[in-house]
Scaffold this motif. Structure first.
Motif, PDB file in Angstrom:
ATOM      1  N   GLU A  79       0.473  -1.035  -0.278  1.00  0.00           N
ATOM      2  CA  GLU A  79      -0.626   0.535  -0.363  1.00  0.00           C
ATOM      3  C   GLU A  79       1.210   1.331  -0.242  1.00  0.00           C
ATOM      4  N   GLU A  80       1.649   1.323   0.364  1.00  0.00           N
ATOM      5  CA  GLU A  80       2.707   2.566   0.973  1.00  0.00           C
ATOM      6  C   GLU A  80       3.697   2.610  -0.615  1.00  0.00           C
TER       7      GLU A  80
ATOM      8  N   GLU B 156       0.445   4.301  -2.768  1.00  0.00           N
ATOM      9  CA  GLU B 156       0.711   5.487  -2.862  1.00  0.00           C
ATOM     10  C   GLU B 156       2.187   6.230  -2.929  1.00  0.00           C
TER      11      GLU B 156
ATOM     12  N   GLU C 206       1.571   6.859  -6.108  1.00  0.00           N
ATOM     13  CA  GLU C 206       0.982   8.185  -6.952  1.00  0.00           C
ATOM     14  C   GLU C 206       1.313   9.447  -6.977  1.00  0.00           C
ATOM     15  N   GLU C 207       1.486   9.246  -5.624  1.00  0.00           N
ATOM     16  CA  GLU C 207       2.754  10.600  -5.597  1.00  0.00           C
ATOM     17  C   GLU C 207       3.323  10.852  -6.862  1.00  0.00           C
TER      18      GLU C 207
END
Length: 224
Positions: free
Chosen positions: A179-180, A183, A186-187
């Motif tokens: 998940e990290e 993220e 996505e960032e």
């Protein structure tokens, strides 16, 4: 670690008791004794198989104070049950039969640690209930004995629970890491898009400024 290695401490004690004589039993006191029939579940054949008929006893050693269950077949006197009362063992009845108990135990009657499903059938309901009561009392006795190299050996059930907890924890950590990463990706994507937008804005601005400059030059030339 294999089950046999994890129970090496218990094996060293129990192997002494598999001898065909009563030499070791002379140093024990019988807390319970009754006649019964013992079965064990054969997983490969998917059926109960008779282990023997005879006296099943719960002993307590006079010196160590440790309790164990021992059953020998009548006439042949061969050991068919040999295990410690322990907190991982849970009793259940066989289809409501109040004269019997089924439970899992790490048993050493064959000379090696085996995770067995045992079925004991007693002559009377009173005997079955008494066996369970004394067994549970002995669980408390064994659990409260001074910790030694042997008694600190973890049971197969405890190791299984630990393994499951560790697996769950690793799965959760892996999920969190994924998940990290997602993220972060996505960032990065957002940052790339922002850069792209900024670049496009800069390009548009420069193009506009160039256009304005050319128009100003044109006006200046016309005035001349």
């Amino acid at each position: 670690m294999s089950m046999q290695k994890s129970h090496e401490g218990e094996k060293q004690l129990l192997n002494i008791n598999i001898k065909e004589s009563k030499e070791y039993e002379q140093n024990e006191e019988s807390k319970f004794k009754t006649r019964a029939k013992l079965y064990r579940f054969e997983k490969k054949e998917n059926k109960w198989k008779e282990r023997g008929v005879g006296d099943i006893q719960i002993f307590q050693h006079k010196t160590s104070k440790r309790c164990r269950v021992l059953m020998r077949r009548e006439q042949t006197y061969k050991v068919c049950a040999n295990h410690y009362p322990a907190k991982y063992i849970k009793f259940k009845q066989n289809e409501g039969n109040t004269k019997s108990w089924i439970y899992n135990a790490i048993d050493y009657s064959d000379g090696a640690a085996k995770d067995e499903i045992l079925f004991i059938r007693f002559l009377k309901e009173e005997s079955a209930n008494k066996f369970k009561t004394v067994f549970e009392e002995c669980v408390e006795i064994n659990e409260n004995l001074p910790k030694t190299e042997e008694t600190t050996e973890e049971t197969t059930e405890e190791k299984k629970e630990k393994t499951e907890e560790t697996t769950e924890k690793k799965t959760e950590e892996k999920k969190e890491t994924e998940e990290e990463k997602k993220e972060t990706t996505e960032e990065k994507k957002e940052t790339t898009e922002e850069k792209k937008e900024k670049t496009e804005e800069t390009t548009e601005k420069k193009t506009e400024e160039k256009k304005e400059t050319e128009e100003e030059k044109k006006e200046t030339e016309e005035k001349k």
